[in-house]
Design a protein around this motif. Structure first.
Motif, PDB file in Angstrom:
ATOM      1  N   SER A   1       2.547 -19.944 -64.964  1.00 20.89           N
ATOM      2  CA  SER A   1       2.567 -21.244 -64.291  1.00 20.89           C
ATOM      3  C   SER A   1       2.290 -21.066 -62.808  1.00 20.89           C
ATOM      4  O   SER A   1       2.510 -19.992 -62.229  1.00 20.89           O
ATOM      5  N   PRO A   2       1.818 -22.112 -62.140  1.00 21.96           N
ATOM      6  CA  PRO A   2       1.616 -22.030 -60.689  1.00 21.96           C
ATOM      7  C   PRO A   2       2.890 -21.661 -59.934  1.00 21.96           C
ATOM      8  O   PRO A   2       2.823 -20.967 -58.913  1.00 21.96           O
ATOM      9  N   VAL A   3       4.043 -22.114 -60.415  1.00 20.66           N
ATOM     10  CA  VAL A   3       5.304 -21.751 -59.760  1.00 20.66           C
ATOM     11  C   VAL A   3       5.494 -20.242 -59.801  1.00 20.66           C
ATOM     12  O   VAL A   3       5.850 -19.614 -58.790  1.00 20.66           O
ATOM     13  N   ARG A   4       5.245 -19.659 -60.954  1.00 17.99           N
ATOM     14  CA  ARG A   4       5.401 -18.205 -61.076  1.00 17.99           C
ATOM     15  C   ARG A   4       4.378 -17.472 -60.219  1.00 17.99           C
ATOM     16  O   ARG A   4       4.707 -16.477 -59.558  1.00 17.99           O
ATOM     17  N   VAL A   5       3.137 -17.950 -60.211  1.00 17.54           N
ATOM     18  CA  VAL A   5       2.099 -17.295 -59.412  1.00 17.54           C
ATOM     19  C   VAL A   5       2.479 -17.326 -57.935  1.00 17.54           C
ATOM     20  O   VAL A   5       2.357 -16.320 -57.218  1.00 17.54           O
ATOM     21  N   LEU A   6       2.953 -18.474 -57.460  1.00 18.71           N
ATOM     22  CA  LEU A   6       3.363 -18.579 -56.063  1.00 18.71           C
ATOM     23  C   LEU A   6       4.554 -17.669 -55.791  1.00 18.71           C
ATOM     24  O   LEU A   6       4.558 -16.942 -54.782  1.00 18.71           O
ATOM     25  N   ARG A   7       5.545 -17.702 -56.643  1.00 21.69           N
ATOM     26  CA  ARG A   7       6.733 -16.877 -56.415  1.00 21.69           C
ATOM     27  C   ARG A   7       6.364 -15.392 -56.349  1.00 21.69           C
ATOM     28  O   ARG A   7       6.777 -14.677 -55.423  1.00 21.69           O
TER      29      ARG A   7
ATOM     30  N   ALA B   1      -7.265 -26.907 -57.215  1.00 22.35           N
ATOM     31  CA  ALA B   1      -7.044 -25.559 -56.679  1.00 22.35           C
ATOM     32  C   ALA B   1      -8.339 -24.860 -56.286  1.00 22.35           C
ATOM     33  O   ALA B   1      -8.308 -23.914 -55.494  1.00 22.35           O
ATOM     34  N   VAL B   2      -9.468 -25.314 -56.813  1.00 23.31           N
ATOM     35  CA  VAL B   2     -10.767 -24.729 -56.449  1.00 23.31           C
ATOM     36  C   VAL B   2     -11.436 -25.552 -55.359  1.00 23.31           C
ATOM     37  O   VAL B   2     -11.836 -25.035 -54.308  1.00 23.31           O
ATOM     38  N   THR B   3     -11.557 -26.854 -55.572  1.00 23.86           N
ATOM     39  CA  THR B   3     -12.303 -27.690 -54.617  1.00 23.86           C
ATOM     40  C   THR B   3     -11.601 -27.803 -53.274  1.00 23.86           C
ATOM     41  O   THR B   3     -12.234 -28.167 -52.276  1.00 23.86           O
TER      42      THR B   3
ATOM     43  N   THR C   1      -1.081 -23.037 -56.252  1.00 27.03           N
ATOM     44  CA  THR C   1      -2.121 -22.042 -56.486  1.00 27.03           C
ATOM     45  C   THR C   1      -2.867 -21.707 -55.210  1.00 27.03           C
ATOM     46  O   THR C   1      -3.134 -20.539 -54.914  1.00 27.03           O
ATOM     47  N   THR C   2      -3.190 -22.724 -54.400  1.00 23.35           N
ATOM     48  CA  THR C   2      -3.887 -22.451 -53.141  1.00 23.35           C
ATOM     49  C   THR C   2      -3.023 -21.602 -52.215  1.00 23.35           C
ATOM     50  O   THR C   2      -3.529 -20.708 -51.527  1.00 23.35           O
ATOM     51  N   LEU C   3      -1.736 -21.854 -52.204  1.00 23.18           N
ATOM     52  CA  LEU C   3      -0.832 -21.071 -51.367  1.00 23.18           C
ATOM     53  C   LEU C   3      -0.762 -19.624 -51.837  1.00 23.18           C
ATOM     54  O   LEU C   3      -0.728 -18.689 -51.026  1.00 23.18           O
ATOM     55  N   ALA C   4      -0.745 -19.436 -53.144  1.00 23.45           N
ATOM     56  CA  ALA C   4      -0.708 -18.082 -53.700  1.00 23.45           C
ATOM     57  C   ALA C   4      -1.993 -17.326 -53.397  1.00 23.45           C
ATOM     58  O   ALA C   4      -1.974 -16.124 -53.098  1.00 23.45           O
TER      59      ALA C   4
ATOM     60  N   ALA D   1       3.717 -25.190 -46.599  1.00 20.31           N
ATOM     61  CA  ALA D   1       4.111 -25.340 -48.003  1.00 20.31           C
ATOM     62  C   ALA D   1       5.353 -26.215 -48.119  1.00 20.31           C
ATOM     63  O   ALA D   1       5.409 -27.132 -48.959  1.00 20.31           O
ATOM     64  N   LEU D   2       6.347 -25.937 -47.279  1.00 17.88           N
ATOM     65  CA  LEU D   2       7.580 -26.728 -47.324  1.00 17.88           C
ATOM     66  C   LEU D   2       7.314 -28.194 -47.008  1.00 17.88           C
ATOM     67  O   LEU D   2       7.835 -29.089 -47.683  1.00 17.88           O
ATOM     68  N   VAL D   3       6.502 -28.443 -45.999  1.00 18.27           N
ATOM     69  CA  VAL D   3       6.195 -29.824 -45.631  1.00 18.27           C
ATOM     70  C   VAL D   3       5.441 -30.520 -46.761  1.00 18.27           C
ATOM     71  O   VAL D   3       5.777 -31.645 -47.157  1.00 18.27           O
ATOM     72  N   ALA D   4       4.429 -29.872 -47.291  1.00 18.03           N
ATOM     73  CA  ALA D   4       3.619 -30.499 -48.336  1.00 18.03           C
ATOM     74  C   ALA D   4       4.441 -30.788 -49.586  1.00 18.03           C
ATOM     75  O   ALA D   4       4.296 -31.854 -50.205  1.00 18.03           O
ATOM     76  N   LEU D   5       5.307 -29.865 -49.972  1.00 19.58           N
ATOM     77  CA  LEU D   5       6.116 -30.060 -51.175  1.00 19.58           C
ATOM     78  C   LEU D   5       7.119 -31.200 -51.007  1.00 19.58           C
ATOM     79  O   LEU D   5       7.653 -31.694 -52.000  1.00 19.58           O
ATOM     80  N   HIS D   6       7.353 -31.609 -49.775  1.00 16.32           N
ATOM     81  CA  HIS D   6       8.254 -32.737 -49.509  1.00 16.32           C
ATOM     82  C   HIS D   6       7.495 -33.942 -48.949  1.00 16.32           C
ATOM     83  O   HIS D   6       8.083 -34.825 -48.316  1.00 16.32           O
TER      84      HIS D   6
END
Length: 228
Positions: free
Chosen positions: A10-16, A75-77, A147-150, A59-64
């Motif tokens: 999952s994207p969460v796992r990839v980021l972590r 994630a690509v475009t 995904t972009t953050l990872a 990341a923190l700002v965007a997630l909130h």
């Protein structure tokens, strides 16, 4: 959720895993090591850590920051807005160098980066992957943002370690996300037997192409770097 049912991580796992791998490089760095050069022009390790701190804060700002409109990037475009900008790049280098220099000792910057990156990972885990969020003038799902953050963290991980021989490398899941992103931007799987690490470097302008590689890529060689 750590994996997509019937699919990959999952994207969460990839980021972590991407953030934790990068944090594992930063955590043991002392003040002297923070001055080693990186693969980023003009930046020592501490300058790059300051830049990565900015990524974790974003990341923190965007997630909130929920968005009401439809997603206009995935994630690509997300990366297709990138274009060479020597003036902007030079200004960005100066900004990070000056910002990093405001910390009297590296342990202060290191601690702030580590706690902010960890907070971003926790926030990602608590966010609905389908939530639409806003960042840098665009709307993405939270999953695509992760995904972009990872991808960015994994590429900067490669930037950080050339002069840190004992440092661990990027996470396999993060590098796989980089490959998927680059293939998406290229419009096909890269027709070369490149490792994920070399693909990440070559397609972002960090490693020059050989003449053999240029012939294999054909017209696509002139499209590189796909982003930087």
């Amino acid at each position: 959720m750590t994996d997509v049912p019937g699919g990959g991580p999952s994207p969460v796992r990839v980021l972590r895993e991407s953030y934790e791998a990068l944090m594992a490089v930063v955590e043991p760095l002392g003040d002297e090591e923070s001055w080693v050069p990186t693969a980023c022009t003009g930046w020592a390790a501490r300058d790059l850590v300051f830049h990565c701190l900015g990524d974790a804060q974003r990341a923190l700002v965007a997630l909130h920051t929920p968005a009401s409109g439809p997603a206009d990037r995935d994630a690509v475009t997300y990366w297709r807005d990138w274009a060479p900008d020597p003036t902007g790049a030079a200004n960005g280098r100066r900004w990070s160098r000056v910002g990093a220099s405001m910390f009297l000792c590296f342990r202060q910057l290191r601690a702030l980066y580590l706690e902010t990156a960890a907070a971003a990972v926790r926030a990602a885990a608590a966010t609905d992957p389908e939530l639409r969020v806003a960042t840098q003038g665009h709307v993405l799902t939270a999953a695509d943002l992760m995904t972009t953050l990872a991808v960015e963290a994994s590429i900067h991980h490669l930037d950080l370690v050339p002069h840190l021989p004992d440092a661990p490398g990027p996470s396999a899941t993060g590098l796989a996300a980089v490959r998927t992103t680059l293939d998406g931007l290229l419009g096909r799987p890269v027709p070369l037997d490149w490792t994920d690490e070399h693909y990440a470097r070559a397609a972002t302008g960090r490693a020059p192409l050989t003449e053999t590689e240029r012939r294999s890529l054909g017209p696509d060689a002139d499209r590189l770097p796909l982003f930087s």
